[in-house]
Design an enzyme around this catalytic site. Structure first.
Site, PDB file in Angstrom:
ATOM      1  N   SER A 427       0.830  -1.203   0.000  1.00 37.17           N
ATOM      2  CA  SER A 427       0.000   0.000   0.000  1.00 37.17           C
ATOM      3  C   SER A 427       0.865   1.253   0.000  1.00 37.17           C
ATOM      4  CB  SER A 427      -0.931  -0.001   1.209  1.00 37.17           C
ATOM      5  OG  SER A 427      -0.176  -0.196   2.380  1.00 37.17           O
ATOM      6  N   HIS A 448      -2.520  -3.409  -6.087  1.00 33.65           N
ATOM      7  CA  HIS A 448      -2.924  -2.928  -4.763  1.00 33.65           C
ATOM      8  C   HIS A 448      -4.427  -3.105  -4.559  1.00 33.65           C
ATOM      9  CE1 HIS A 448      -3.614   0.696  -1.915  1.00 33.65           C
ATOM     10  NE2 HIS A 448      -3.425  -0.400  -1.230  1.00 33.65           N
ATOM     11  N   GLU A 460      -5.540  -1.045  -7.861  1.00 31.09           N
ATOM     12  CA  GLU A 460      -4.592  -0.213  -8.599  1.00 31.09           C
ATOM     13  C   GLU A 460      -3.517  -1.139  -9.161  1.00 31.09           C
ATOM     14  OE1 GLU A 460      -4.207   4.078  -6.546  1.00 31.09           O
ATOM     15  OE2 GLU A 460      -3.789   2.449  -5.151  1.00 31.09           O
ATOM     16  N   ASN A 498      -4.363   6.181  -2.060  1.00 36.92           N
ATOM     17  CA  ASN A 498      -3.918   6.509  -0.701  1.00 36.92           C
ATOM     18  C   ASN A 498      -3.302   7.901  -0.623  1.00 36.92           C
ATOM     19  OD1 ASN A 498      -4.859   4.241   0.492  1.00 36.92           O
ATOM     20  ND2 ASN A 498      -2.940   3.113   0.441  1.00 36.92           N
TER      21      ASN A 498
END
Length: 709
Positions: A427, A448, A460, A498
């Site tokens: 992450s 991800h 992702e 993120n």
């Protein structure tokens, strides 16, 4: 011109009307079919040798998948949209008014306008095939069933059931459809047409009255009782939509007026409400998401590259993420997965995780125990690198530690084939750094997933400078088979989702330290349209996880990512959130799904050394968090992290629940106007410092008055 509708007559007096839109894989209803259908209906009326009519699809796996949505975008005004709905009403009323039995023979998707067409027939029979699904999903596009659905459905299956179908958009399986009275019979596909013909020959049967629960019988039977149903539904809708989605309230009104004042009045109300929704900005945003995801399904993620077939996957790590990834690989993609962990405990966790999810399906009678066991058999486990050498892709879901990931890359290159893809579910660590240990860096990619894996739709796919196009295309295709929506992003700290989330969360934390209460912060962002508030989210993801990502982002991307220092106090008080039952909210032991709302753990304020003070206006609280996310999304586009505003919108909606009715960050910036956004950011910059500085691209767009779409 090729025809869509073809009428054939049988010796026994039954005519078969086959719908087959030329050149399309699915049938969809288009406005221009109106005249063609009317002509056929008058031909049927004028032919006394026709004793009954069966409607069937010429497509292999679909009846009618709905109305063609692009025709809604062609509507310039509400008047245009109203005419579309009224035209549908005229044709369906004509079909219903035929004085011979009309039977719909349904196999495959029968959704939206397709189900409304079937409802206008006198009887319905469907195949018992897994591909057969019935539903009215219009609400998911910010619309309502505009072809008479709000009137015919409640009259057929009852008000409560019809509202449930229309307000959720859920799809109904054949057995369920029979039980609720939506269809008159369910048969194997091989005898579908024959059964429909027999039903037409037998003449119009009056539908069996639907078995309703006693409460529903009492409520639906009287005007007073019906008002209770509508008022309850309206209350639930208001709570769920926070007033952000206009369609549900309009659906309730159509049914309410139609039931009180009759079918004719109901159809008039339906056409007007439908027209208003078609031109609403909410529906426009939701349709843009629909078109974007449809378009993305046709892309491989790498120009000109063909994906290799994945016949076997290996998952490294049997933790929560590993178990989830293995589960969607076997259950959704039906690809054998071998889970490797250093200890047996991790492996049994992964197996029980997958078993629990499948067993839910058995309990709900969506699958048989045998199907469950066959899917479970696709998952195998090992504590050593055994039975892995024929893996096409390895997904690594181990602890966030670079040295450990380097070890994994080396192990896989030693144990597997030269084409095996190494996909890391990190992450925060840049994929380029993970690939440094690889002798075949072209096979290394990021994949991800978001937690919980079986629920979150986004992944992702992260490429670094040396990832090969074939690796990208294969990974994208693999993720799609798992039922995910993949977006391809470039390597960089926090990737896309993120990274934009971090600034939003940091801003919520700043507001908390300034004295906004936890409930108020969460309420503000739920009202804005997020599924949960930022503080609830931090508890769910884990305060420790947030604390680990923040320094990485700050180191790579600079000062504006600095997390408030006070948050270290939470970890020294051993507060990790839901996972250890200690966070911002109270988690009573053993009481997982309490119906009451979670209570705030008031002791957290003392730990942070703050006292909640006066709550600011809800929209002001939301604005401060959201503009941080918008500004960073534009930076990601500028840095080439995402390829297009479209990908940025999809990533934010599917990855963190950015409000779908706003169409995503980039659509929302267009709605606000770049100049307005820059003014808001500059006002905050003057007040709170440079973390609010508008990025160069936004300033340029404000000056030139340009838009993303």
């Amino acid at each position: 011109m090729e025809k869509t509708f073809n009428l054939t007559r049988r010796e026994d007096g039954i005519a078969i009307l086959t719908m087959d839109v030329p050149g399309e894989t699915m049938n969809t209803l288009k406005a221009e079919f109106g005249p063609e259908i009317s002509e056929i209906l008058s031909e049927i009326k004028g032919d006394s040798s026709i004793r009954g009519l069966v409607l069937i699809s010429g497509k292999k796996d679909s009846f009618v998948a709905g109305a063609d949505i692009s025709m809604l975008d062609a509507c310039q005004t509400a008047g245009d949209a109203k005419a579309l709905s009224q035209q549908g009403h005229v044709v369906f009323n004509e079909l219903e008014a035929l004085n011979i039995p009309v039977v719909a023979a349904i196999h495959g998707a029968c959704l939206g306008g397709g189900l409304e067409l079937a409802l206008a027939c006198h009887l319905r029979v469907c195949s018992d095939d897994g591909k057969t699904m019935l539903g009215v999903p219009e609400v998911q596009l910010g619309l309502l069933p505009g072809g008479g659905g709000t009137q015919r459905l409640p009259r057929l299956v009852g008000i409560t059931t019809a509202l449930d179908m229309m307000l959720t958009g859920k799809q109904i399986r054949p057995k369920q459809a029979l039980k609720m009275g939506l269809v008159n019979d369910v048969v194997p596909q091989t005898i579908l047409l024959q059964t429909a013909v027999e039903m037409a020959l037998a003449g119009k049967r009056t539908a069996k009255p639907v078995k309703k629960s006693l409460v529903n019988q009492l409520l639906e039977g009287t005007g007073f009782g019906r008002n209770i149903i509508f008022d309850q539904a309206a209350k639930q809708v208001a709570k769920k939509t926070q007033g952000n989605y206009p369609a549900p309230a309009k659906i309730i009104d159509c049914v309410r007026q139609g039931m009180a004042k009759g079918m004719q009045k109901g159809l008039e109300v339906e056409a007007s409400h439908f027209a208003e929704l078609v031109v609403s900005k909410e529906s426009e945003a939701l349709r843009s998401i629909f078109f974007a995801t449809t378009e993305m399904k046709k892309e491989t993620g790498a120009e000109g590259a063909t994906p290799r077939k994945v016949k076997k996957a290996v998952i490294l790590g049997g933790g929560l993420m590993g178990g989830g990834i293995a589960s969607v690989t076997t259950t959704k993609a039906k690809i054998p997965a071998r889970v490797k962990d250093i200890n047996e405990k991790g492996l049994s966790n992964a197996l029980s995780y997958a078993y629990k999810l499948l067993d839910k399906g058995v309990k709900r009678r969506h699958m048989t125990p045998a199907v469950r066991d066959n899917l479970m058999a696709l998952m195998t486990t090992t504590t050593e690198y055994k039975g892995v050498k024929d893996a096409d892709i390895v997904v690594e879901a181990v602890f966030e530690d670079l040295a450990l990931k380097h070890q994994m890359v080396k192990d896989i290159e030693r144990e597997c084939g030269e084409h095996t893809i190494f996909a890391s579910n990190t992450s925060s660590l840049p994929i380029g750094q993970i690939a440094q240990a690889a002798s075949r860096p072209e096979n290394v990619i990021g994949l991800h997933y978001f937690s919980p894996v079986e629920k979150m739709p986004l992944v992702e796919v992260i490429t670094h400078a040396k990832t090969s196009p074939e690796t990208i295309a294969t990974t994208v295709a693999f993720a799609r088979k798992q039922g995910k929506t993949p977006i391809v992003v470039q390597d960089g700290a926090g990737f896309y989702v993120n990274r934009i989330l971090a600034l939003y969360m940091n801003e919520a934390a700043q507001l908390l330290l300034e004295g906004q209460s936890i409930e108020h912060l969460d309420k503000a962002l739920v009202k804005f349209g997020f599924p949960v508030g930022p503080i609830t989210l931090l508890d769910e993801v884990g305060i420790d996880v947030g604390a680990k990502i923040a320094p990485i982002l700050e180191k790579e991307l600079g000062e504006r990512f600095k997390a408030p220092a006070a948050f270290d106090k939470l970890l020294s008080d051993d507060r990790k959130g839901r996972k250890n039952g200690k966070g911002f909210y109270q988690y009573a032991a053993g009481n997982k799904a309490s119906s009451k709302k979670k209570a705030v753990d008031e002791s957290v304020y003392a730990v942070l050394g703050i006292k909640p003070g006066m709550d600011k206006d809800l929209s002001a609280v939301a604005e401060r968090c959201v503009v941080q996310m918008l500004n960073e999304a534009v930076r990601c586009l500028d840095d080439g992290i995402i390829a297009s505003p479209r990908d940025g919108d999809i990533g934010a909606i599917f990855g963190i629940g950015f409000p779908p009715f706003l169409g995503g960050p980039f659509h929302y910036i267009d709605t606000l106007g770049a100049d307005n956004l820059v003014n808001i950011l500059e006002r905050y910059q003057a007040q709170y410092g440079d973390r609010f500085e508008p990025c160069p691209r936004l300033k340029a767009m404000a000056a030139e008055r340009t838009r993303f779409f």
